[in-house]
Design a protein around this motif. Sequence first.
Motif: not given
Length: 199
Positions: A60-66, A82-87, A123-128, A145-152
């Motif tokens: 949850n914390d990482e999804a909100i941070a992104h 999409f970002a607002a929905m994630m938050i 690391q992905k947030l740093d990349t962005m 988001q495709v990548d991290v959601h697949a991981t989750w």
Amino acid sequence: MQPRNKTLYMLSFVFAAACSRTSPDTSSPEPVVEPSPAATAPAHRNTADDEIFGVLDVINDEAIAHGEYMKKWAKTQKVKEFAAMMINDHEFVRERAKKVRDALDLRATSSRLASDIQQDSRQKLDTMGKIEKGDELDKAYIDIQVDVHATWLSALDNKMIPFAQTDELRDELEEVRKIVESHYNLALDMRTNLKTEKK
């Protein structure tokens, strides 16, 4: 002799009554649900459920941070939405999970899985943060988001839901999985649309 016999009779009656109260109950017993070891675990001992709650907090914390980052820097309105929905969605999930955790008197503790998910996400947030603002950043965010959601989803299916020790946590994880899967599918659609629009 008669008073003595009367006394003995009364004593035997009291004794019989006492025995009837302490003898095993032969009637059909009421069903008893044994508490889960996790639900009654002492505060000083971590349980599998404590660690699963810890992973859930990280997700949850990482999804909100992104989402917070892209709500500020996204170029297209669709990506901002999409970002607002994630938050909003993950703030809701975080609060709901906290209520479940408090009701079970559990904690959110660290684990290898939580650390791995957090490290990968940051690391992905740093990349962005190193990508120029505009179309490229929007595309990179959705790809991430495709990548991290697949991981989750993988973590939920293989390392969290099967090992939840309480029904309450398992039910919560199933609900979280529905939300994560819906975000994953939406991110896939958005990635396709962004590629089409760019052409």
